[in-house]
Design an enzyme around this catalytic site. Structure first.
Site, PDB file in Angstrom:
ATOM      1  N   ASP A 183     -21.385 -11.191  47.340  1.00 49.74           N
ATOM      2  CA  ASP A 183     -21.098 -11.444  48.762  1.00 49.74           C
ATOM      3  C   ASP A 183     -22.096 -12.450  49.343  1.00 49.74           C
ATOM      4  OD1 ASP A 183     -19.164  -8.941  49.246  1.00 49.74           O
ATOM      5  OD2 ASP A 183     -20.917  -8.291  48.117  1.00 49.74           O
TER       6      ASP A 183
ATOM      7  N   ASP B  31     -19.525 -13.957  54.769  1.00 49.88           N
ATOM      8  CA  ASP B  31     -18.483 -13.382  53.921  1.00 49.88           C
ATOM      9  C   ASP B  31     -18.259 -11.968  54.450  1.00 49.88           C
ATOM     10  OD1 ASP B  31     -16.667 -13.085  51.766  1.00 49.88           O
ATOM     11  OD2 ASP B  31     -18.214 -12.050  50.609  1.00 49.88           O
TER      12      ASP B  31
ATOM     13  N   GLU C 103     -15.207 -16.618  56.259  1.00 47.02           N
ATOM     14  CA  GLU C 103     -14.054 -16.600  55.360  1.00 47.02           C
ATOM     15  C   GLU C 103     -12.829 -16.129  56.130  1.00 47.02           C
ATOM     16  OE1 GLU C 103     -14.112 -15.430  51.031  1.00 47.02           O
ATOM     17  OE2 GLU C 103     -13.048 -13.725  51.891  1.00 47.02           O
TER      18      GLU C 103
END
Length: 179
Positions: free
Chosen positions: A141, A7, A68
């Protein structure tokens, strides 16, 4: 399948490693955050993220890296930092020949919770349940990185079959034109 989920972020880059196959219980191998000081020089922050990711790659030896996909946000500064951290993750994996998959936030949320509009608490709760953890990983996160890895484990087989079908169709179409 062993997947490192990333992330991306400049201040907190979530990382998580999950192993498993679709339809079977998943195993958490590691979760954490690569942190950089907000007041540090951008170049130094990117190097720190690279070093942190390299340590995760060395320690866990993933077969895939799921990152991501950066999407447009209202805050250009935030999206730029996310894109820069994302590029470091792609670079580290590609340098080692590890395939990289990009997943959108809504795709990850839908895979893990069943809704592409789930909030962070819902994602954290489902990651906790799916990995049989005592509590949600913190910060968010880290949970998001695990959700990325889970998403890839569950979706990669179907995506691979789809890519093979498209390639086969293209090969037949090309063969038909040359005959």
């Amino acid at each position: 399948m062993r997947v490192l989920g990333v992330d991306p972020g400049l201040t907190r880059c979530g990382v998580g490693v999950v192993e498993g196959v679709a339809g079977r219980p998943l195993t958490l191998l590691g979760v954490g955050v690569v942190r950089t000081p907000a007041d540090a020089d951008l170049g130094h922050r990117l190097v720190a993220i690279e070093q942190g990711l390299e340590q995760w790659l060395d320690e866990h030896r993933p077969e895939y890296v799921a990152v991501e996909r950066v999407f447009s946000q209202h805050n250009v500064r935030t999206v730029m930092g996310t894109a820069q951290a994302s590029a470091v993750a792609l670079l580290c994996a590609s340098r080692r020949g590890i395939p990289v998959a990009l997943h959108t936030p809504s795709e990850v949320k839908a895979a893990v919770t069943g809704s592409g509009r789930a909030d962070k608490a819902q994602v954290g709760a489902m990651v906790t349940r799916l990995l049989r953890l005592a509590e949600p990983p913190r910060p968010a996160d880290a949970a998001d990185a695990l959700a990325l890895a889970i998403c890839h484990i569950w979706r990669a087989p179907a995506q691979n079959r789809l890519q093979q079908a498209v390639a086969l169709h293209a090969a037949h179409a090309t063969k038909g034109r040359t005959a």
